[in-house]
Design a protein around this motif. Structure first.
Motif, PDB file in Angstrom:
ATOM      1  N   ARG A  50       0.818  -1.203   0.000  1.00 47.28           N
ATOM      2  CA  ARG A  50       0.000   0.000   0.000  1.00 47.28           C
ATOM      3  C   ARG A  50       0.861   1.267   0.000  1.00 47.28           C
ATOM      4  NH1 ARG A  50      -5.548  -0.462   1.923  1.00 47.28           N
ATOM      5  NH2 ARG A  50      -5.275   1.544   2.990  1.00 47.28           N
ATOM      6  N   ILE A  51       1.987   1.212   0.705  1.00 47.10           N
ATOM      7  CA  ILE A  51       2.911   2.350   0.685  1.00 47.10           C
ATOM      8  C   ILE A  51       3.440   2.570  -0.728  1.00 47.10           C
ATOM      9  CG2 ILE A  51       5.210   3.108   1.409  1.00 47.10           C
ATOM     10  CD1 ILE A  51       4.582   1.893   4.177  1.00 47.10           C
ATOM     11  N   ASP A  52       3.861   1.490  -1.395  1.00 48.29           N
ATOM     12  CA  ASP A  52       4.380   1.604  -2.757  1.00 48.29           C
ATOM     13  C   ASP A  52       3.329   2.176  -3.701  1.00 48.29           C
ATOM     14  OD1 ASP A  52       6.713   0.552  -1.806  1.00 48.29           O
ATOM     15  OD2 ASP A  52       6.448  -1.436  -2.712  1.00 48.29           O
ATOM     16  N   LEU A  53       2.087   1.698  -3.561  1.00 45.54           N
ATOM     17  CA  LEU A  53       1.004   2.212  -4.402  1.00 45.54           C
ATOM     18  C   LEU A  53       0.762   3.697  -4.141  1.00 45.54           C
ATOM     19  CD1 LEU A  53      -1.624  -0.699  -4.226  1.00 45.54           C
ATOM     20  CD2 LEU A  53      -0.281   0.012  -6.224  1.00 45.54           C
ATOM     21  N   ARG A  54       0.846   4.085  -2.874  1.00 46.42           N
ATOM     22  CA  ARG A  54       0.612   5.487  -2.533  1.00 46.42           C
ATOM     23  C   ARG A  54       1.672   6.386  -3.168  1.00 46.42           C
ATOM     24  NH1 ARG A  54      -0.465   7.849   3.496  1.00 46.42           N
ATOM     25  NH2 ARG A  54      -2.574   7.189   2.962  1.00 46.42           N
ATOM     26  N   VAL A  55       2.935   5.967  -3.111  1.00 51.33           N
ATOM     27  CA  VAL A  55       3.997   6.772  -3.711  1.00 51.33           C
ATOM     28  C   VAL A  55       3.771   6.919  -5.216  1.00 51.33           C
ATOM     29  CG1 VAL A  55       6.479   6.928  -4.172  1.00 51.33           C
ATOM     30  CG2 VAL A  55       5.669   6.169  -1.926  1.00 51.33           C
ATOM     31  N   GLY A  56       3.413   5.837  -5.873  1.00 47.97           N
ATOM     32  CA  GLY A  56       3.135   5.898  -7.305  1.00 47.97           C
ATOM     33  C   GLY A  56       1.970   6.824  -7.613  1.00 47.97           C
ATOM     34  N   ARG A  57       0.939   6.755  -6.786  1.00 50.36           N
ATOM     35  CA  ARG A  57      -0.231   7.598  -6.990  1.00 50.36           C
ATOM     36  C   ARG A  57       0.119   9.069  -6.788  1.00 50.36           C
ATOM     37  NH1 ARG A  57      -4.552   8.781  -9.750  1.00 50.36           N
ATOM     38  NH2 ARG A  57      -6.334   9.539  -8.531  1.00 50.36           N
ATOM     39  N   MET A  58       0.948   9.368  -5.815  1.00 50.63           N
ATOM     40  CA  MET A  58       1.358  10.753  -5.576  1.00 50.63           C
ATOM     41  C   MET A  58       2.086  11.323  -6.787  1.00 50.63           C
ATOM     42  SD  MET A  58       2.670  10.660  -1.618  1.00 50.63           S
ATOM     43  CE  MET A  58       1.509  10.638  -0.247  1.00 50.63           C
ATOM     44  N   LEU A  59       2.927  10.516  -7.403  1.00 50.73           N
ATOM     45  CA  LEU A  59       3.641  10.979  -8.588  1.00 50.73           C
ATOM     46  C   LEU A  59       2.663  11.235  -9.728  1.00 50.73           C
ATOM     47  CD1 LEU A  59       6.791   8.672  -8.457  1.00 50.73           C
ATOM     48  CD2 LEU A  59       6.749  11.162  -8.221  1.00 50.73           C
ATOM     49  N   GLU A  60       1.680  10.359  -9.880  1.00 49.42           N
ATOM     50  CA  GLU A  60       0.667  10.546 -10.926  1.00 49.42           C
ATOM     51  C   GLU A  60      -0.143  11.824 -10.708  1.00 49.42           C
ATOM     52  OE1 GLU A  60      -1.739   7.081 -10.854  1.00 49.42           O
ATOM     53  OE2 GLU A  60      -0.160   5.734 -11.570  1.00 49.42           O
ATOM     54  N   LEU A  61      -0.386  12.150  -9.447  1.00 47.62           N
ATOM     55  CA  LEU A  61      -1.188  13.331  -9.129  1.00 47.62           C
ATOM     56  C   LEU A  61      -0.409  14.637  -9.267  1.00 47.62           C
ATOM     57  CD1 LEU A  61      -3.124  12.002  -5.997  1.00 47.62           C
ATOM     58  CD2 LEU A  61      -4.084  12.489  -8.257  1.00 47.62           C
ATOM     59  N   GLY A  62       0.924  14.531  -9.409  1.00 45.91           N
ATOM     60  CA  GLY A  62       1.712  15.744  -9.616  1.00 45.91           C
ATOM     61  C   GLY A  62       2.546  16.174  -8.434  1.00 45.91           C
ATOM     62  N   LEU A  63       3.063  15.221  -7.663  1.00 47.64           N
ATOM     63  CA  LEU A  63       3.862  15.572  -6.483  1.00 47.64           C
ATOM     64  C   LEU A  63       5.093  16.395  -6.852  1.00 47.64           C
ATOM     65  CD1 LEU A  63       4.623  15.461  -3.514  1.00 47.64           C
ATOM     66  CD2 LEU A  63       5.584  13.169  -3.892  1.00 47.64           C
ATOM     67  N   VAL A  64       5.791  16.005  -7.909  1.00 49.26           N
ATOM     68  CA  VAL A  64       7.012  16.733  -8.290  1.00 49.26           C
ATOM     69  C   VAL A  64       6.668  18.179  -8.636  1.00 49.26           C
ATOM     70  CG1 VAL A  64       8.919  16.853  -9.936  1.00 49.26           C
ATOM     71  CG2 VAL A  64       8.178  14.631  -9.049  1.00 49.26           C
ATOM     72  N   GLU A  65       5.561  18.371  -9.342  1.00 51.69           N
ATOM     73  CA  GLU A  65       5.131  19.726  -9.692  1.00 51.69           C
ATOM     74  C   GLU A  65       4.748  20.524  -8.444  1.00 51.69           C
ATOM     75  OE1 GLU A  65       4.934  17.126 -13.151  1.00 51.69           O
ATOM     76  OE2 GLU A  65       4.120  16.934 -11.116  1.00 51.69           O
ATOM     77  N   GLU A  66       4.125  19.855  -7.469  1.00 52.93           N
ATOM     78  CA  GLU A  66       3.777  20.522  -6.221  1.00 52.93           C
ATOM     79  C   GLU A  66       5.040  21.029  -5.515  1.00 52.93           C
ATOM     80  OE1 GLU A  66       0.579  19.206  -3.245  1.00 52.93           O
ATOM     81  OE2 GLU A  66       2.403  18.383  -2.321  1.00 52.93           O
ATOM     82  N   ILE A  67       6.062  20.210  -5.479  1.00 52.07           N
ATOM     83  CA  ILE A  67       7.320  20.592  -4.822  1.00 52.07           C
ATOM     84  C   ILE A  67       8.006  21.712  -5.591  1.00 52.07           C
ATOM     85  CG2 ILE A  67       9.611  19.763  -4.162  1.00 52.07           C
ATOM     86  CD1 ILE A  67       8.273  16.982  -3.763  1.00 52.07           C
ATOM     87  N   GLN A  68       7.989  21.626  -6.910  1.00 53.56           N
ATOM     88  CA  GLN A  68       8.591  22.686  -7.715  1.00 53.56           C
ATOM     89  C   GLN A  68       7.889  24.015  -7.472  1.00 53.56           C
ATOM     90  OE1 GLN A  68      11.458  22.537 -10.148  1.00 53.56           O
ATOM     91  NE2 GLN A  68      11.126  24.556  -9.227  1.00 53.56           N
ATOM     92  N   ASP A  69       6.566  23.984  -7.347  1.00 53.90           N
ATOM     93  CA  ASP A  69       5.812  25.215  -7.072  1.00 53.90           C
ATOM     94  C   ASP A  69       6.201  25.805  -5.714  1.00 53.90           C
ATOM     95  OD1 ASP A  69       4.504  25.026  -9.487  1.00 53.90           O
ATOM     96  OD2 ASP A  69       2.665  24.162  -8.659  1.00 53.90           O
TER      97      ASP A  69
END
Length: 311
Positions: free
Chosen positions: A206-225
């Protein structure tokens, strides 16, 4: 019926979904107990529940601080306790849910955190740490409060300096302060529920799935912002798991996939630490989830515990 229910457990165990379901059942409101969900503009990496996931249930202690601020357990308790009291005063159930054990325990016990006047002690300690390094500061703490020094890792600058500050300001070690606090009767007497899994591999999945889902939702873009808006890389908020790793990737110190792998590993280690913390609490009624078990089945298990507790 008990008017306060605490839901504890490791990351990705389903605390938010259960909190919402119980709040709907029990005419309740949710009080988040997560040290990172307090920050505004940090939604994806903190797994902050969306408006849809909240299902109309009021959620408190979310988005109450700016990412550049330092947030502490004392500030959390100062803000959250009146909210819990207000929920109870309105005849509703307070569902306190989260994985930050220190915040949760401190809120329930009603820990007192006396603010220190601006005497310059903290500033001098910060300057000493910059000049001499944290090994020297930990050595100083070891000389006056060996118990605290043994518990704290060298990298935990904030708590090492806080322990030294308490001693220099009060003449009492933070270990002794905590011992006296824990001897006092708790402010609240909740029903405790804990979520875990019969198989550790399911939690990790479930942790692995959550990390993948966060990336799909735009986590990197959130951090860049956040970085573009001027939040410094060393801000406390950006030291959280799921943020600091991708800050490194954005700075070219690793790839996005290497950062994602590090987040998965760090999240697993954090989950272990959370479970170690919560298992020390003998009052927690544990719900052990099986692989494939639905949220509805988890709710039914929780309902049975609530019913038994009220009888």
């Amino acid at each position: 019926m008990n008017s306060i229910i605490c839901i504890a457990g490791p990351t990705a165990s389903g605390k938010t979904a259960l909190a919402v379901a119980l709040a709907k059942d029990l005419n309740g409101e949710v009080v988040s107990c997560d040290s990172m969900q307090v920050y505004r503009h940090m939604d994806i990496g903190t797994a902050k529940p969306t408006l849809a996931e909240r299902q109309g249930i009021p959620h408190h202690m979310i988005d109450v601080a700016e990412p550049w601020e330092d947030f502490s357990v004392s500030r959390y308790c100062e803000m959250a306790a009146p909210i819990v009291d207000d929920i109870l005063a309105r005849g509703k159930t307070a569902i306190i849910a989260g994985g930050t054990g220190l915040y949760l325990d401190s809120l329930i016990r009603g820990n007192a955190f006396a603010p220190f006047p601006s005497t310059g002690v903290r500033e001098r300690l910060e300057a000493q740490a910059d000049a001499e390094g944290m090994e020297a500061m930990l050595s100083r703490l070891r000389a006056v409060d060996p118990d605290s020094a043994a518990r704290l890792h060298l990298s935990d600058r904030k708590r090492i300096l806080r322990a030294l500050e308490v001693y220099r300001e009060t003449g009492e070690t933070i270990t002794e302060h905590n011992r006296k606090t824990q001897a006092l009767p708790s402010r609240y007497t909740p029903l405790w529920l804990g979520l875990d899994f019969t198989e550790r591999s399911e939690l990790y999945r479930r942790i692995d799935l959550r990390v993948g889902r966060m990336l799909e939702l735009g986590l990197v873009e959130e951090i860049q912002d956040l970085l573009t808006s001027g939040i410094p890389e060393k801000a406390t908020a950006l030291q959280a798991i799921g943020y600091k790793e991708f800050v490194d990737a954005l700075d070219g110190r690793c790839t996005i996939e290497e950062a994602a792998d590090q987040v998965r590993q760090s999240s697993r280690r954090y989950a272990k630490r959370q479970l170690t913390w919560f298992r020390r609490n003998p009052r927690i009624h544990w719900i052990l989830r099986e692989a494939g078990e639905t949220e509805r089945e988890i709710l039914e298990s929780a309902r049975r515990i609530v019913s038994d507790f009220d009888e």
